[in-house]
Design a protein around this motif. Structure first.
Motif, PDB file in Angstrom:
ATOM      1  N   ARG A 172       1.033  -1.233   0.048  1.00  0.00           N
ATOM      2  CA  ARG A 172      -0.099  -0.073  -0.151  1.00  0.00           C
ATOM      3  C   ARG A 172       0.648   1.218   0.013  1.00  0.00           C
ATOM      4  N   GLU A 173       2.009   1.424   1.020  1.00  0.00           N
ATOM      5  CA  GLU A 173       2.877   2.430   0.900  1.00  0.00           C
ATOM      6  C   GLU A 173       3.581   2.708  -0.236  1.00  0.00           C
ATOM      7  N   HIS A 174       3.657   1.842  -1.253  1.00  0.00           N
ATOM      8  CA  HIS A 174       4.644   1.738  -2.599  1.00  0.00           C
ATOM      9  C   HIS A 174       3.710   1.770  -3.882  1.00  0.00           C
ATOM     10  N   GLY A 175       2.140   1.597  -3.555  1.00  0.00           N
ATOM     11  CA  GLY A 175       1.406   1.518  -4.635  1.00  0.00           C
ATOM     12  C   GLY A 175       1.382   0.022  -5.384  1.00  0.00           C
ATOM     13  N   LEU A 176       1.739  -0.738  -4.801  1.00  0.00           N
ATOM     14  CA  LEU A 176       1.963  -2.034  -5.539  1.00  0.00           C
ATOM     15  C   LEU A 176       0.770  -2.912  -5.754  1.00  0.00           C
ATOM     16  N   PRO A 177       0.417  -3.711  -6.682  1.00  0.00           N
ATOM     17  CA  PRO A 177      -0.541  -4.489  -6.686  1.00  0.00           C
ATOM     18  C   PRO A 177      -0.692  -5.501  -5.808  1.00  0.00           C
ATOM     19  N   ILE A 178      -1.954  -6.006  -5.020  1.00  0.00           N
ATOM     20  CA  ILE A 178      -2.018  -7.125  -4.364  1.00  0.00           C
ATOM     21  C   ILE A 178      -2.002  -8.535  -4.973  1.00  0.00           C
ATOM     22  N   TYR A 179      -2.752  -8.585  -5.700  1.00  0.00           N
ATOM     23  CA  TYR A 179      -2.602  -9.735  -6.642  1.00  0.00           C
ATOM     24  C   TYR A 179      -1.524  -9.807  -7.631  1.00  0.00           C
ATOM     25  N   VAL A 180      -0.426 -10.530  -7.399  1.00  0.00           N
ATOM     26  CA  VAL A 180       0.804 -10.742  -8.431  1.00  0.00           C
ATOM     27  C   VAL A 180       0.817 -12.158  -9.068  1.00  0.00           C
ATOM     28  N   PRO A 181       0.327 -12.244 -10.277  1.00  0.00           N
ATOM     29  CA  PRO A 181       0.000 -13.548 -10.855  1.00  0.00           C
ATOM     30  C   PRO A 181       1.496 -14.347 -10.867  1.00  0.00           C
ATOM     31  N   HIS A 182       2.488 -13.957 -11.278  1.00  0.00           N
ATOM     32  CA  HIS A 182       3.847 -14.505 -11.291  1.00  0.00           C
ATOM     33  C   HIS A 182       4.230 -14.910 -10.279  1.00  0.00           C
ATOM     34  N   ARG A 183       4.140 -14.054  -9.182  1.00  0.00           N
ATOM     35  CA  ARG A 183       4.467 -14.594  -7.544  1.00  0.00           C
ATOM     36  C   ARG A 183       3.459 -15.974  -7.096  1.00  0.00           C
ATOM     37  N   GLU A 184       2.233 -15.725  -7.589  1.00  0.00           N
ATOM     38  CA  GLU A 184       1.373 -16.736  -7.363  1.00  0.00           C
ATOM     39  C   GLU A 184       1.678 -18.070  -7.832  1.00  0.00           C
ATOM     40  N   GLN A 185       2.183 -18.040  -9.114  1.00  0.00           N
ATOM     41  CA  GLN A 185       2.690 -19.158  -9.895  1.00  0.00           C
ATOM     42  C   GLN A 185       3.983 -19.674  -9.431  1.00  0.00           C
ATOM     43  N   GLU A 186       4.864 -18.833  -8.696  1.00  0.00           N
ATOM     44  CA  GLU A 186       5.992 -19.102  -8.210  1.00  0.00           C
ATOM     45  C   GLU A 186       5.713 -20.095  -6.915  1.00  0.00           C
ATOM     46  N   VAL A 187       4.741 -19.561  -6.017  1.00  0.00           N
ATOM     47  CA  VAL A 187       4.571 -20.366  -4.808  1.00  0.00           C
ATOM     48  C   VAL A 187       3.935 -21.428  -5.300  1.00  0.00           C
ATOM     49  N   ILE A 188       3.066 -21.641  -5.927  1.00  0.00           N
ATOM     50  CA  ILE A 188       2.413 -22.789  -6.582  1.00  0.00           C
ATOM     51  C   ILE A 188       3.429 -23.905  -6.921  1.00  0.00           C
ATOM     52  N   ARG A 189       4.167 -23.360  -7.866  1.00  0.00           N
ATOM     53  CA  ARG A 189       5.160 -24.333  -8.320  1.00  0.00           C
ATOM     54  C   ARG A 189       5.969 -24.910  -7.369  1.00  0.00           C
ATOM     55  N   ARG A 190       6.774 -23.963  -6.490  1.00  0.00           N
ATOM     56  CA  ARG A 190       7.293 -24.370  -5.221  1.00  0.00           C
ATOM     57  C   ARG A 190       6.866 -25.562  -4.529  1.00  0.00           C
ATOM     58  N   VAL A 191       5.644 -25.269  -4.109  1.00  0.00           N
ATOM     59  CA  VAL A 191       4.864 -26.072  -3.268  1.00  0.00           C
ATOM     60  C   VAL A 191       4.879 -27.212  -3.939  1.00  0.00           C
ATOM     61  N   LEU A 192       4.275 -27.671  -4.967  1.00  0.00           N
ATOM     62  CA  LEU A 192       4.025 -28.638  -5.848  1.00  0.00           C
ATOM     63  C   LEU A 192       5.327 -29.563  -6.050  1.00  0.00           C
ATOM     64  N   GLU A 193       6.515 -28.947  -6.220  1.00  0.00           N
ATOM     65  CA  GLU A 193       7.891 -29.604  -6.153  1.00  0.00           C
ATOM     66  C   GLU A 193       8.197 -30.166  -5.026  1.00  0.00           C
ATOM     67  N   MET A 194       7.789 -29.412  -3.879  1.00  0.00           N
ATOM     68  CA  MET A 194       8.272 -29.930  -2.570  1.00  0.00           C
ATOM     69  C   MET A 194       7.195 -31.167  -2.313  1.00  0.00           C
ATOM     70  N   ASN A 195       5.971 -31.174  -2.641  1.00  0.00           N
ATOM     71  CA  ASN A 195       5.152 -32.293  -2.253  1.00  0.00           C
ATOM     72  C   ASN A 195       5.414 -33.464  -2.838  1.00  0.00           C
ATOM     73  N   ASP A 196       5.731 -34.588  -1.981  1.00  0.00           N
ATOM     74  CA  ASP A 196       6.020 -35.893  -2.157  1.00  0.00           C
ATOM     75  C   ASP A 196       4.936 -36.746  -1.642  1.00  0.00           C
ATOM     76  N   GLY A 197       3.677 -36.277  -1.690  1.00  0.00           N
ATOM     77  CA  GLY A 197       2.633 -37.259  -1.064  1.00  0.00           C
ATOM     78  C   GLY A 197       2.465 -37.293   0.254  1.00  0.00           C
ATOM     79  N   PRO A 198       1.484 -37.877   0.665  1.00  0.00           N
ATOM     80  CA  PRO A 198       0.499 -38.642  -0.010  1.00  0.00           C
ATOM     81  C   PRO A 198      -0.674 -37.852  -0.460  1.00  0.00           C
ATOM     82  N   LEU A 199      -0.798 -36.491  -0.187  1.00  0.00           N
ATOM     83  CA  LEU A 199      -1.859 -35.711  -0.529  1.00  0.00           C
ATOM     84  C   LEU A 199      -1.279 -35.406  -2.011  1.00  0.00           C
TER      85      LEU A 199
END
Length: 380
Positions: free
Chosen positions: A60-87
């Motif tokens: 908010r202080e720096h006028g940046l967007p809240i929803y950032v698609p490339h950051r979302e993709q980065e988080v999801i990609r990292r989570v899926l790479e770390m996930n070794d099941g059973p979920l």
């Protein structure tokens, strides 16, 4: 008597030290262990949320967007790479998307418009992509989603772009001709058609749904309900409302519609082709940052000379830029003039893409980059 071999008592390790066996031996012990892990999970989630609050204040202080698609993709990609099941991966992604949804609400509430009414597949797509903590606005038409985003009355809009069976959504293409918005992200939503009713299958006399839905389920309906009257309506959510109100009526639509309108699921997965996916676009007013795996959508009208379209397409071919989608719509300016829509597999900031766009403009009377955005990797 020796206690060696008794599984419920601590066993000595080498050197005489006693090693406690923490493996649960009863259902109650399993539950106790789960309760302990739940406490730790809540503590960690609370720690994460406190950092999210700080992130929101910084944005908010720096006028940046809240929803950032490339950051979302980065988080999801990292989570899926770390996930070794059973979920399974889909479950893990859903958990983190909901977690990010709650983070949006902490940073700054976001409003997302979708093609209503409630229970439509666009509503389902919005919930799956953004989570349930986002404020959703039920809008009556695709062009209304565009106009609300363009006017700044909602932060983002989610609109259907193409279906793997039915093809492109012409209303969405037409709206790009009228409104100045940016494609900010995309989402792939698996479409499972559900037959829902509050009566037994043999009591169904008519079925309501959208014409496109009937097309997707035609073989199944002909085989299982050949004598039933098929009545087209404007949306699958309206169909669900009719099924609630009329005896002997059923509807075809999403599982979300069945839940919202308290209808019983009679049959699941009745679409003729199991791999039925709709691609949705998230439109906004910002430009998405490069993610390393991006698309760029462009609309253009070629110059009035032979071979102009071939020249434009040849530029991307010569630059080794793959075009993953191409379509056209009447330009609306004169008869038999068309605006073409393409998706190119690169970000507009890539030097090769920049050069290709510059060369393509030379063969067009109009060319507009609709946006560059991360490619959706998973079907939600």
């Amino acid at each position: 008597m020796s206690n060696a071999g008794k599984p419920d008592e601590p066993q000595p390790k080498a050197g005489g030290e006693v090693q406690e066996d923490k493996t649960p031996r009863s259902l109650e012990q399993f539950r106790k262990r789960l309760d302990e892990l739940d406490i730790k999970l809540v503590e960690l989630l609370s720690q994460r949320a406190r950092i999210v609050v700080d992130v929101g204040e910084f944005k908010r202080e720096h006028g940046l967007p809240i929803y950032v698609p490339h950051r979302e993709q980065e988080v999801i990609r990292r989570v899926l790479e770390m996930n070794d099941g059973p979920l399974p991966a889909r479950t893990m992604e859903a958990i983190f998307r909901e977690l990010m949804s709650g983070s949006f609400a902490l940073e700054r509430p976001q409003r997302v418009g979708f093609l209503g009414p409630a229970g439509s597949f666009s509503h389902l797509a919005a919930v799956r992509h953004f989570g349930s903590s986002i404020e959703l606005s039920d809008l009556h038409a695709i062009d209304a989603v565009f106009s609300e985003v363009a006017a700044g009355r909602i932060n983002y809009g989610l609109v259907p772009y193409e279906n793997s069976i039915g093809g492109v959504i012409s209303d969405t293409l037409d709206a790009f001709l009228e409104c100045d918005v940016t494609i900010y992200a995309e989402a792939l939503i698996g479409v499972e058609q559900i037959l829902m009713a509050n009566c037994a299958p043999e009591e169904i006399r008519r079925v309501y749904s959208k014409p496109q839905v009937f097309d997707q389920c035609r073989k199944w309906l002909a085989a299982r309900l050949p004598q039933v009257e098929l009545i087209p309506v404007g949306s699958s959510a309206v169909a669900a409302q009719r099924a609630v109100e009329e005896p002997g009526a059923a509807a075809i639509g999403s599982q979300l519609a069945a839940e919202l309108y308290s209808l019983n699921i009679v049959f699941e997965g009745i679409q003729d082709k199991p791999q039925n996916v709709t691609r949705f676009l998230i439109i906004g007013r910002e430009q998405a940052e490069p993610s390393g795996d991006d698309k760029t959508s462009i609309m253009f009208t070629t110059a009035h000379r032979p071979g102009a379209l071939v020249d434009v397409l040849g530029i991307f071919r010569d630059a080794a830029i793959n075009l993953s989608h191409i379509d056209k719509r009447p330009s609306g300016r004169r008869n038999w003039e068309y605006t073409f829509f393409i998706d190119a597999d690169a970000h507009q900031r890539d030097s090769t893409m920049q050069r290709a766009i510059e060369l393509a403009r030379e063969h067009c009377v109009a060319l507009k980059v609709l946006g560059s955005y991360p490619r959706a990797r998973q079907i939600l």
